[in-house]
Motif scaffolding. Structure first.
Motif, PDB file in Angstrom:
ATOM      1  N   ARG A  42      53.363  41.495  26.156  1.00 49.03           N
ATOM      2  CA  ARG A  42      52.857  42.083  27.395  1.00 49.03           C
ATOM      3  C   ARG A  42      52.716  41.002  28.458  1.00 49.03           C
ATOM      4  O   ARG A  42      52.152  39.943  28.222  1.00 49.03           O
ATOM      5  CB  ARG A  42      51.504  42.738  27.162  1.00 49.03           C
ATOM      6  N   GLY A  43      53.255  41.277  29.620  1.00 52.49           N
ATOM      7  CA  GLY A  43      53.232  40.316  30.703  1.00 52.49           C
ATOM      8  C   GLY A  43      54.506  39.500  30.794  1.00 52.49           C
ATOM      9  O   GLY A  43      54.744  38.828  31.788  1.00 52.49           O
ATOM     10  N   TYR A  44      55.311  39.529  29.753  1.00 53.20           N
ATOM     11  CA  TYR A  44      56.561  38.775  29.718  1.00 53.20           C
ATOM     12  C   TYR A  44      57.768  39.694  29.516  1.00 53.20           C
ATOM     13  O   TYR A  44      58.803  39.270  29.022  1.00 53.20           O
ATOM     14  CB  TYR A  44      56.540  37.756  28.574  1.00 53.20           C
ATOM     15  N   GLU A  45      57.633  40.949  29.919  1.00 55.36           N
ATOM     16  CA  GLU A  45      58.671  41.923  29.625  1.00 55.36           C
ATOM     17  C   GLU A  45      60.007  41.597  30.291  1.00 55.36           C
ATOM     18  O   GLU A  45      61.051  41.658  29.642  1.00 55.36           O
ATOM     19  CB  GLU A  45      58.237  43.336  30.032  1.00 55.36           C
ATOM     20  N   ILE A  46      59.978  41.260  31.570  1.00 54.16           N
ATOM     21  CA  ILE A  46      61.235  41.003  32.279  1.00 54.16           C
ATOM     22  C   ILE A  46      61.912  39.758  31.716  1.00 54.16           C
ATOM     23  O   ILE A  46      63.126  39.748  31.494  1.00 54.16           O
ATOM     24  CB  ILE A  46      61.003  40.880  33.800  1.00 54.16           C
ATOM     25  N   PHE A  47      61.151  38.707  31.469  1.00 49.00           N
ATOM     26  CA  PHE A  47      61.719  37.494  30.885  1.00 49.00           C
ATOM     27  C   PHE A  47      62.316  37.779  29.508  1.00 49.00           C
ATOM     28  O   PHE A  47      63.440  37.360  29.208  1.00 49.00           O
ATOM     29  CB  PHE A  47      60.653  36.405  30.779  1.00 49.00           C
ATOM     30  N   THR A  48      61.583  38.500  28.674  1.00 52.76           N
ATOM     31  CA  THR A  48      62.063  38.808  27.331  1.00 52.76           C
ATOM     32  C   THR A  48      63.323  39.664  27.378  1.00 52.76           C
ATOM     33  O   THR A  48      64.271  39.428  26.616  1.00 52.76           O
ATOM     34  CB  THR A  48      60.967  39.531  26.526  1.00 52.76           C
TER      35      THR A  48
END
Length: 79
Positions: A42-48
């Motif tokens: 959560r909070g890193y969705e776009i990066f992941t």
């Protein structure tokens, strides 16, 4: 083996694209992204999801290059 790795690359790339579109507000495939369901990310969705696209593309390109080099060498015979 190469076909399964290539399929995995396509699936990872598709998951990444669906996740990016979902995070940008296009909710056509709402709930299909695996990253949305992992609470650690959560909070890193776009990066992941971007990493998934890159890894998927790398797998597909690698299998295509291996297939091309095997055809040039003639070392692998296909039925």
């Amino acid at each position: 083996m190469r076909t399964s790795v290539q399929l995995l690359g396509y699936v990872l790339g598709l998951q990444g694209i669906i996740g990016i579109l979902s995070d940008l507000g296009i909710r056509t495939w709402n709930g299909l992204s695996v990253v949305e369901h992992v609470s650690v990310l959560r909070g890193y969705e776009i990066f992941t999801n971007a990493v998934l696209v890159v890894i998927g593309a790398a797998l597909v390109i690698a299998t295509l290059r291996l297939r091309g080099s095997a055809d040039e060498d003639g070392s692998e015979q296909r039925p």
